[in-house]
Design an enzyme around this catalytic site. Structure first.
Site, PDB file in Angstrom:
ATOM      1  CB  CYS A 160     -49.096 -51.836  18.468  1.00 38.70           C
ATOM      2  SG  CYS A 160     -49.247 -50.607  19.774  1.00 38.70           S
ATOM      3  NE  ARG A 212      -6.529 -69.605   1.784  1.00 41.46           N
ATOM      4  CZ  ARG A 212      -7.366 -70.500   1.252  1.00 41.46           C
ATOM      5  NH1 ARG A 212      -7.081 -71.800   1.316  1.00 41.46           N
ATOM      6  NH2 ARG A 212      -8.479 -70.109   0.687  1.00 41.46           N
ATOM      7  CE  LYS A 240     -10.097 -67.969   3.806  1.00 44.66           C
ATOM      8  NZ  LYS A 240      -9.195 -66.793   3.693  1.00 44.66           N
ATOM      9  CB  SER A 291     -51.485 -52.966  22.627  1.00 38.34           C
ATOM     10  OG  SER A 291     -50.647 -52.823  21.514  1.00 38.34           O
ATOM     11  CG  HIS A 341     -41.782 -36.565  11.182  1.00 32.88           C
ATOM     12  ND1 HIS A 341     -42.473 -36.387   9.998  1.00 32.88           N
ATOM     13  CD2 HIS A 341     -42.708 -36.850  12.132  1.00 32.88           C
ATOM     14  CE1 HIS A 341     -43.771 -36.526  10.242  1.00 32.88           C
ATOM     15  NE2 HIS A 341     -43.930 -36.806  11.524  1.00 32.88           N
ATOM     16  CG  MET A 353      -2.540 -59.905   6.159  1.00 29.39           C
ATOM     17  SD  MET A 353      -1.175 -61.006   6.552  1.00 29.39           S
ATOM     18  CE  MET A 353      -1.624 -62.451   5.604  1.00 29.39           C
ATOM     19  NE  ARG A 392     -16.789 -67.697   0.964  1.00 25.90           N
ATOM     20  CZ  ARG A 392     -15.902 -66.727   0.866  1.00 25.90           C
ATOM     21  NH1 ARG A 392     -15.304 -66.267   1.936  1.00 25.90           N
ATOM     22  NH2 ARG A 392     -15.599 -66.206  -0.297  1.00 25.90           N
ATOM     23  CE1 TYR A 436     -51.202 -57.233  18.949  1.00 27.37           C
ATOM     24  CE2 TYR A 436     -52.434 -58.500  20.570  1.00 27.37           C
ATOM     25  CZ  TYR A 436     -52.086 -57.281  20.010  1.00 27.37           C
ATOM     26  OH  TYR A 436     -52.619 -56.120  20.499  1.00 27.37           O
ATOM     27  N   GLY A 489     -11.085 -56.386   6.626  1.00 29.62           N
ATOM     28  CA  GLY A 489     -10.170 -55.749   7.558  1.00 29.62           C
ATOM     29  C   GLY A 489      -9.067 -56.707   7.947  1.00 29.62           C
TER      30      GLY A 489
END
Ligand code: ADP
Ligand code: MG
Ligand code: MG
Length: 894
Positions: free
Chosen positions: A849, A101, A31, A782, A473, A112, A357, A869, A110
């Protein structure tokens, strides 16, 4: 004490210039840095100053003492504001009021809340009234101050104040705050002050200096409150960052009908459309717009028409100020080269800027804004590619509920796997499969799922479980398959006889339609209309740009032609993992599979296997046809055999009959196959070693299929035959020789040859540590990071749900290692294996993978290690493409 040396503690802004800049966010907070930047651009910003985050850090390092000189510095900066606005803090005739601020580097719940109108007391308020000629305004400002200060600084609960106000209004039949006159507010202020005295046992502070330091203390104090700490822990924000404090001269949007306050976006944050978007309230202050006390008005005429709002827009009621404001929009967006989220106030026709912002946006808007800004020439392609968060694309890659469709909510569970789907309710995997084969869409509802349900999960349009968390699962498998899934819908009960489920007093019978939204966890009655995702327009364009900057290729984990098609549509450049066991669960084949497993000798097994071969070959033909021209990694059979076993005596009898064998023989054999710890048991290449005919059949099926597809289409896939769960070079050497023998045989019979590779999955620590030796036999590795994570941690993923979340909450583990690759442990093994493997065999092909192949942070690690990859679920392919491009671009910068 403290140790760290502190630099300049206070940065002033206002009067057309500033000591700080946007680039100083770490020191000034978001800010403060942006206020400074706006002031330096010559925009109308009320003058003020920012106390740095270093002061916050020093404060905590030094036993909550401020550094020497801070008080003098603040006094000096207050004088600067006074000079700039021609008012005096604490003056009873011409009082300066300020806002205090908070402002951390990243905006942080959280912290102020802002205190407005600070500096008011029973005397200064009279000065404000005289000065403005508006007593009502002065007392309205004062009561706001007492309430805000008591709430955020003194820690009074604000509903105590709301109650006082509501009672007062009720007694007088007042409806709106605007019905309240100066005398009313005066009375309210007295009641507020009395409430503070009563609750806290001390009076409300009336000395402006005490008020100012009370508020500054409260901002710094809020850095260590529980809410901030929790937020920081969840978002990985370090404690050392600290917060800044901004003190700024007040401007007033509550000075009558030529005053207003509002918020605006330079583009539409939900669609990305290039039009201004915002709201304001006349004669209001601060948070009134978002607090919903009155319905805000639209900024633009077009916006109000779109929303069907008949209150006039700012464009209509204050055309000149509106013009000035939109000039500021153009300037700020041009300056920051991104969509801005802006807060402004108009005091008696004069515009003031209070914040800007980079605005938060939906995934859809992020794509549109990045593409538009690039096409408008404001950013280049590379920048556009970095502007979209890959993970957010998930929102766009699954079917979604039609926003216009009606819904009837039944219950809500965990959003386990995104996507919306509907289907008729079934309660068993077999039934799901049976109905799906008959062309029906089904929703599998289970208490929880296990590996035996996989065929049903695959067949279902979506899955609901009553038990289980985000790593259960059902959740993990559904995400892998791209199935919509809601887990842990705790109030859902399935009838014992499997005829229905009940939830919230309603009963849904088997066969009735339900719809789930896996992105929200909602479960609805009936079939709600859904919309299919597609990669087109801005999305496709940004992907194309991303592809230009990518080094790694992106493949998909897929075994069915449908999944493969989806993956290709999303831009997959091959298949990185085709799990052949899924092909065994099909109702027609399972009998032959069971016969194969239960046979006591090779002859029996070969008889069963010969029945399976044509099925398997057809599967591969279909898959290879979809993927022609691209590489396809096929993993030979991996899971322990008992996963395929029949459970009931009837089922065993059925298999025995088909095989022409005594039921008792098969029963005995089923018992013998039982394992104490199947995950570490007779599975993977160990099966291939002890039952060579299984892998031989699979290799034959896939090479024959590849030859046939090449013959028919003139375009071949490159099969990469992957041997799972290897831990020694000898295992791979043995199997490789057999694979090559089958290859020779097939090529001789087909009268042609075909390029193929033989390699292995690296999923055991021993394989990683001996990768130099294994690479003598492997043409590719892999990384199977799901199993590698399990075996590195010695932790079964299916059983981790009972304690892993706690580990993450307590910070013992930073993240769930099954979601984001554990760089220190598992990652180290990947690194070692990659280095050792390439030392033996230059150009050894390396990929990943595991589920991590679709996680942006893990993809960044793969880039660092130099993998060729990543492979992920089809629906995550675009995410991986973008993430791979972003980490390649980040590497370019270093
Ligand atoms: P948040 O971080 O919650 O957005 P802010 O510090 O931006 O909190 O303050 C909230 C609102 O208070 C702002 O949008 C603005 O309307 C109002 N506000 C803050 N400072 C001033 C000021 N100096 N003059 C007038 N209004 C202010
Ligand atoms: Mg704000
Ligand atoms: Mg594995």
């Amino acid at each position: 004490m403290g140790g760290s040396k502190i630099g300049k503690m206070i940065y002033n802004f206002g009067g057309g210039d500033a000591e700080g800049r946007t680039g100083m966010k770490n020191l000034l907070g978001g800010k403060g840095a942006n206020l400074a930047e706006m002031a330096s651009l010559g925009l109308p910003v009320p003058p003020g100053f920012t106390i740095t985050t270093e002061v916050c850090t020093a404060f905590y390092e030094n036993d909550r003492q401020y550094p020497d000189g801070l008080r003098e510095g603040v006094a000096e900066s207050m004088k600067k504001i006074e000079a700039e606005v021609g008012k005096e803090f604490g003056s009873t005739s011409n009082p300066l009021l300020v806002s205090v601020r908070s402002g951390a580097r990243a905006s942080m719940p959280g912290m102020m809340d802002t205190v407005l109108n600070l500096g008011l007391n029973d005397e200064t308020v009279r000065g404000l009234a005289a000065l403005s000629g508006d007593e009502r305004f002065a007392y309205d400002s004062y009561r706001r101050f007492v309430q805000m200060y008591s709430d955020v600084v003194l820690g009074m609960e604000h509903h105590a104040f709301e109650e006082i106000l509501d009672t007062y209004k009720d007694e007088r039949d007042y409806y709106l705050d605007t019905d309240m006159q100066a005398a009313d507010w005066k009375a309210i202020i007295e009641q507020y002050k009395a409430a503070v005295q009563q609750k806290l046992g001390k009076p409300f502070p009336l000395d402006p200096e005490e008020q100012l330091w009370g508020a500054i203390d409260a901002v710094f104090g809020s850095w260590m409150n529980d809410r901030s700490k929790t937020y920081r822990r969840l978002n990985g924000i370090p404690e050392e960052w600290g917060t800044a404090v901004n003190v700024q001269a007040m401007v007033f949007g509550n000075m009558g009908d030529s005053s207003a306050t509002g918020v605006a976006f330079t583009r539409d944050p939900s669609t990305g459309d290039n039009h201004y978007y915002g709201e304001f309230l006349v004669n209001a202050q601060g948070e009134d717009v978002v607090a919903g006390i009155r319905t805000p008005q639209n900024l633009t005429r077009a916006g109000r028409m779109r929303q069907g709002n008949d209150q006039p827009s700012l464009e209509e009621v204050m055309p000149e100020t509106y013009k000035e404001l939109t000039d500021v929009f153009v300037k700020l967006e041009g300056h920051y080269r991104d969509m801005q989220d802006i807060e402004f106030t108009i005091q008696e026709g004069k515009l003031w800027m209070l914040q800007t912002r980079t605005g938060k946006r939906t995934a859809k808007a992020a794509l549109k804004i990045a593409v538009d800004l690039c096409e408008e020439g404001k950013i280049d392609e590379k920048t556009a590619v970095t502007r979209v968060n890959p993970a957010a694309l998930d929102q766009l890659l699954h079917p979604t509920l039609d926003p216009n469709a009606e819904r009837d909510l039944l219950t809500k569970g965990l959003p386990a796997s995104p996507g919306a789907a509907s289907g008729e309710v079934v309660f068993t995997a077999d039934e799901a499969e049976r109905l799906a084969e008959a062309g029906r869409k089904v929703m599998l509802v289970r208490v929880e799922t296990s590996p035996e349900d996989i065929h049903g999960m695959h067949a279902a349009a979506g899955i609901v479980t009553a038990r289980g968390g985000m790593t259960s699962h059902a959740a993990v498998v559904a995400r892998g398959m791209g199935r919509a899934c809601v887990c842990g819908a705790g109030d859902l009960r399935i009838e014992k006889d499997g005829s229905a489920f009940t939830v919230a007093g309603r009963t849904i019978a088997k066969g009735e339609q339900i719809t789930i939204d896996g992105a929200t966890g909602e479960v609805f009655a009936g079939a709600v209309k859904t919309i299919e995702p597609e990669l087109s327009g801005d999305f496709a364009k940004l992907m194309e740009w991303a592809d230009k900057h990518r080094r790694m290729t992106v493949r998909a984990n897929a075994e069915t032609p449908l999944d493969a098609k989806t993956a290709r549509g999303f831009g997959a450049e091959g298949i990185g993992l085709c799990r052949t066991e899924h092909m065994f669960f099909d109702a027609e084949r399972i009998l032959a599979v069971r016969e194969m497993i239960l046979s006591e000798d090779e002859t029996g097994r070969r008889a069963a296997i010969s029945k399976l071969l044509p099925y398997q070959r057809d599967d591969f033909r279909e898959l290879f046809t979809v993927m022609r021209g691209l590489p396809v990694t096929v993993r030979l059979l991996d899971p322990p055999l008992h996963e395929f076993l029949p459970h009931t005596d009837e089922e065993i009898a059925e298999v025995a009959q088909a095989a022409g064998v005594e039921t008792e023989v098969f029963k005995r054999r089923a018992k013998a196959l039982h394992e104490a710890n199947p995950m570490l048991g007779h599975r993977g290449c160990r099966l291939g070693i002890s039952y060579p005919e299984i892998y031989e059949m699979q290799v034959r099926a896939l090479l024959e299929a590849a030859c046939e597809v090449a013959e028919e289409t003139g375009d071949a896939v490159v099969p990469e035959i992957m041997v799972p769960l290897v831990s020694t070079k000898a295992e791979l050497a043995t199997l490789r020789a057999r694979i090559e023998a089958v290859g020779k045989d097939v090529f001789a019979a087909k009268g042609r040859t075909l390029d193929y590779l033989v390699g292995t999955m690296i999923e055991l620590p021993r394989a990683a540590l001996t990768a130099d030796r294994i690479a003598e036999e492997a043409e590719f590795f892999s990384f199977g990071t799901n199993d590698l994570t399990q075996t590195t941690f010695g932790l079964s993923r299916d059983d981790a749900g009972s304690f892993l979340p706690l580990y993450v909450r307590q910070g013992i583990l930073e993240q769930d290692p099954f979601v984001s690759l554990d760089r220190d442990g598992v990652g180290e093994l990947v690194k070692i294996a990659a280095q050792k493997g390439r030392a033996t065999r230059e150009g050894l092909k390396l990929g990943i993978c595991g589920e991590h192949g679709g996680d942006p942070a893990s993809i960044a690690f793969c880039e660092l290690v130099g993998l060729d990859y990543v492979s992920c679920s089809p629906y995550r392919v675009p995410i991986a493409r973008l993430a791979a491009a972003q980490c390649a671009l980040a590497g370019e910068e270093d």
